[in-house]
Scaffold this active site. Sequence first.
Site, short mmCIF file in Angstrom:
data_model
loop_
_atom_site.label_atom_id
_atom_site.label_comp_id
_atom_site.label_asym_id
_atom_site.label_seq_id
_atom_site.Cartn_x
_atom_site.Cartn_y
_atom_site.Cartn_z
N CYS A 1 27.52 47.68 -68.04
CA CYS A 1 26.52 47.86 -69.15
C CYS A 1 25.07 47.87 -68.65
CB CYS A 1 26.80 47.05 -70.39
SG CYS A 1 28.40 46.92 -70.87
N ARG B 1 24.64 52.76 -63.08
CA ARG B 1 25.50 51.74 -63.44
C ARG B 1 26.84 51.81 -64.19
NH1 ARG B 1 22.95 46.61 -63.58
NH2 ARG B 1 24.23 45.59 -64.86
N TRP C 1 29.86 50.21 -70.75
CA TRP C 1 30.81 50.58 -70.11
C TRP C 1 31.82 49.88 -70.78
CZ3 TRP C 1 34.45 49.04 -66.27
CH2 TRP C 1 34.72 49.89 -65.58
N ASN D 1 26.19 42.46 -72.07
CA ASN D 1 26.77 42.92 -70.65
C ASN D 1 27.73 41.64 -70.49
OD1 ASN D 1 27.45 43.63 -68.32
ND2 ASN D 1 25.38 43.94 -67.39
N GLY D 2 29.05 41.96 -70.04
CA GLY D 2 29.92 40.96 -69.57
C GLY D 2 31.05 40.87 -70.56
N GLU E 1 44.16 49.92 -45.29
CA GLU E 1 43.15 50.28 -45.77
C GLU E 1 42.02 50.06 -44.87
OE1 GLU E 1 42.54 51.21 -48.73
OE2 GLU E 1 40.39 50.47 -49.00
N LYS F 1 39.14 53.19 -44.67
CA LYS F 1 38.02 52.92 -44.91
C LYS F 1 36.96 53.41 -43.68
CE LYS F 1 37.80 52.40 -48.30
NZ LYS F 1 38.39 52.16 -49.29
N GLU G 1 37.43 57.53 -43.79
CA GLU G 1 36.70 58.45 -44.77
C GLU G 1 35.37 58.72 -44.62
OE1 GLU G 1 37.98 57.21 -48.80
OE2 GLU G 1 37.58 55.32 -48.20
N HIS H 1 56.98 52.84 -30.22
CA HIS H 1 57.85 54.17 -30.67
C HIS H 1 56.97 55.32 -30.55
CE1 HIS H 1 61.26 51.26 -31.11
NE2 HIS H 1 60.10 50.49 -31.73
N LYS I 1 35.23 61.13 -56.13
CA LYS I 1 35.47 59.90 -56.74
C LYS I 1 36.52 60.00 -57.63
CE LYS I 1 34.70 55.32 -56.95
NZ LYS I 1 35.34 54.77 -55.82
C1 F6R Z 1 39.48 55.57 -50.86
C2 F6R Z 1 39.61 55.76 -52.15
C3 F6R Z 1 40.54 56.78 -52.54
C4 F6R Z 1 41.30 56.21 -54.06
C5 F6R Z 1 42.31 57.35 -54.57
C6 F6R Z 1 42.93 56.86 -55.72
O1 F6R Z 1 38.46 54.86 -50.46
O2 F6R Z 1 38.72 55.51 -53.01
O3 F6R Z 1 41.87 56.94 -51.63
O4 F6R Z 1 41.75 54.90 -53.96
O5 F6R Z 1 41.82 58.45 -54.53
O6 F6R Z 1 41.81 56.86 -56.64
P1 F6R Z 1 42.17 55.96 -58.19
O7 F6R Z 1 42.24 54.45 -57.64
O8 F6R Z 1 40.82 56.37 -58.86
O9 F6R Z 1 43.37 56.45 -58.62
#
Ligand code: F6R
Length: 608
Positions: A2, A27, A75, A101-102, A481, A485, A488, A504, A603
């Site tokens: 928020c 935000r 939010w 906010n919180g 992971e 990171k 991507e 293998h 996203k």
């Molecule tokens: C990688 C990333 C994606 C998400 C994936 C699932 O950094 O952000 O691999 O983890 O697209 O997204 P959500 O969690 O929104 O279902």
Amino acid sequence: MCGIVGYIGTKEAALIILDGLAKLEYRGYDSAGMAIFDGEKIRISKSVGRLKVLESETCGGKTMRGTVGIGHTRWATHGVPSKTNAHPHFNRQETICVVHNGIIENYIALRKKLADRGYEFVSDTDTEVVAHLLDYYYKGNPLEAITKVLHRVEGSYALGVMFAQHPDQLFAVRKDSPLIVGQNEDGCYIASDVPAILKYTRNVYYVDNQEIVRLRGDHMHFYTVDEEELKKEAVYIDWDANAAEKAGYEHFMLKEMYEQPKTVMDTLSPRIRENDIVIEEFEMPDEQLRQIKKIHIVACGSAYHAGVTGKYVLESLARIPVEVDLASEFRYRDPILEEGAMVIVISQSGETADTLAALREAKSRGFRVLGIVNVVGSSIAREADSVMYTWAGPEIAVATTKAYSGQLTALYLLAMKFAKVRNTVTEAEFEELLDSLKRLPDQIELLLGSKERIQRFANRYVGAKDIFFVGRGIDYAISLEGSLKLKEISYIHSEAYAAGELKHGTISLIEEGTLVAVVATQQHLYPKTISNMVEVKARGAFVLAVTNEGNHDIEKVADYVIYIPKTHPLFANSLAIVPLQLFGYYVAVGKGCDVDKPRNLAKSVTVE
Ligand code: F6R
């Protein structure tokens, strides 16, 4: 999270508030509102959706005349995005209003007490209890009422408060949620973050935990919760407007990495009660929990990687078999779900098409689905039978960091809850686990502090062609992971392997100088992982090792070592991932990539 903006002075407050809220749009929010004292009473206007709606409903703020007011972008946390749940919130006589906010963690207990005293609640929010509590304690002195409320509320809050009987004053209060105040010749300002008021003043005061600010048109006073006056120094902000949105960080991704200690803390703290774990959202009787025979975790991308860690933790602590599936596979593979199974879907956005489809598939077969979700009111949150929120706040960078940390934390809590109910850990083990959990936020903070060292190392690899990540057990989950990171955001080819799998096939890819990041946090697997390290070194690899403090003998084999603080081995992922996130980030920055918006990625993946 928020956004809060408040103003008291000689100018039209609504214009300043709308302008400031627009600067806080980054935000993330789903509704907005503002309250202005019009000379007689406080008037509130609220709307759902973009700030533009509130702007158009108030003719750009012109229909809300007055020189004192507070505004908010919400939010959603408690209650869906709606006009009723949007802030500001009033007391019953509409003489006190609050933006927040919180999270007020003890709001259920407070709400009950207030309801017993005749207070009626119109919203589902935790914030409304603050408005009614202020009403309850207000006997003519606003500062006194606020301090009394602060002694009663638990959790995190940044509050803006207005009293109709004191229109010459505005109040700001904070604990564990950001809040600043500032002043210029036209008046005094409250904001969640610098960009909201940068246009008006560069002299700001950072409100500290449990401090109260009384703002008037031409001066401000700071108080402790015991009403003692405080002296504070203004800080001059010399950021440019663009940097200000990122709170001075170069990218949202870096800012969000730095928000991980808070995410972990916010995900943990409402659920740890007197050395026990209480997951209110997951209201399944203990007897039913004991009867769960199998768990299916379903998710995509990083959320899937969190699920892989979850498998190790749940199986180890609660002794329940866990299967982890990619949602895109699960939904079409006609999965075998036997009686007594439970499905957990994990999603930051709560909108990922494949995860949502997997949830529907499981529900259509009559299985109970728990969602571990970040965005409140999202499709997955609405359709799951129960939702456990990860309190990460809005994540702007496409590559997830803090939401992933929140997902891990939620899974640890679940595993411990199951373990306790099923008696698969002793009291002493449970206490040790709890202790380790509580230390995670500080330990993550510590690791973030070594960013310069990782940056220097990362700079050497901006030209790399391939980078491999290996580990065993939970370390394999971290490797998955870490590899994602890096690739991507830097566009460098990378793969993660279970270290035992190298022989293998993959080991044939190792050439002179190939970087292999080896994660070795699991002491019982340490000698085996060291052997894998020796094998890749013999083929010319350069080895980066991430291991526990104390494993100094690793330096005989590894070329570069990052140590993580001591924690319970099952929680090592939360720590080991931090240097790997920083590594991926700095390689991408070094290459000049668009870190927050990597090519071809979105996203929220709402199509399959
Ligand atoms: C990688 C990333 C994606 C998400 C994936 C699932 O950094 O952000 O691999 O983890 O697209 O997204 P959500 O969690 O929104 O279902």
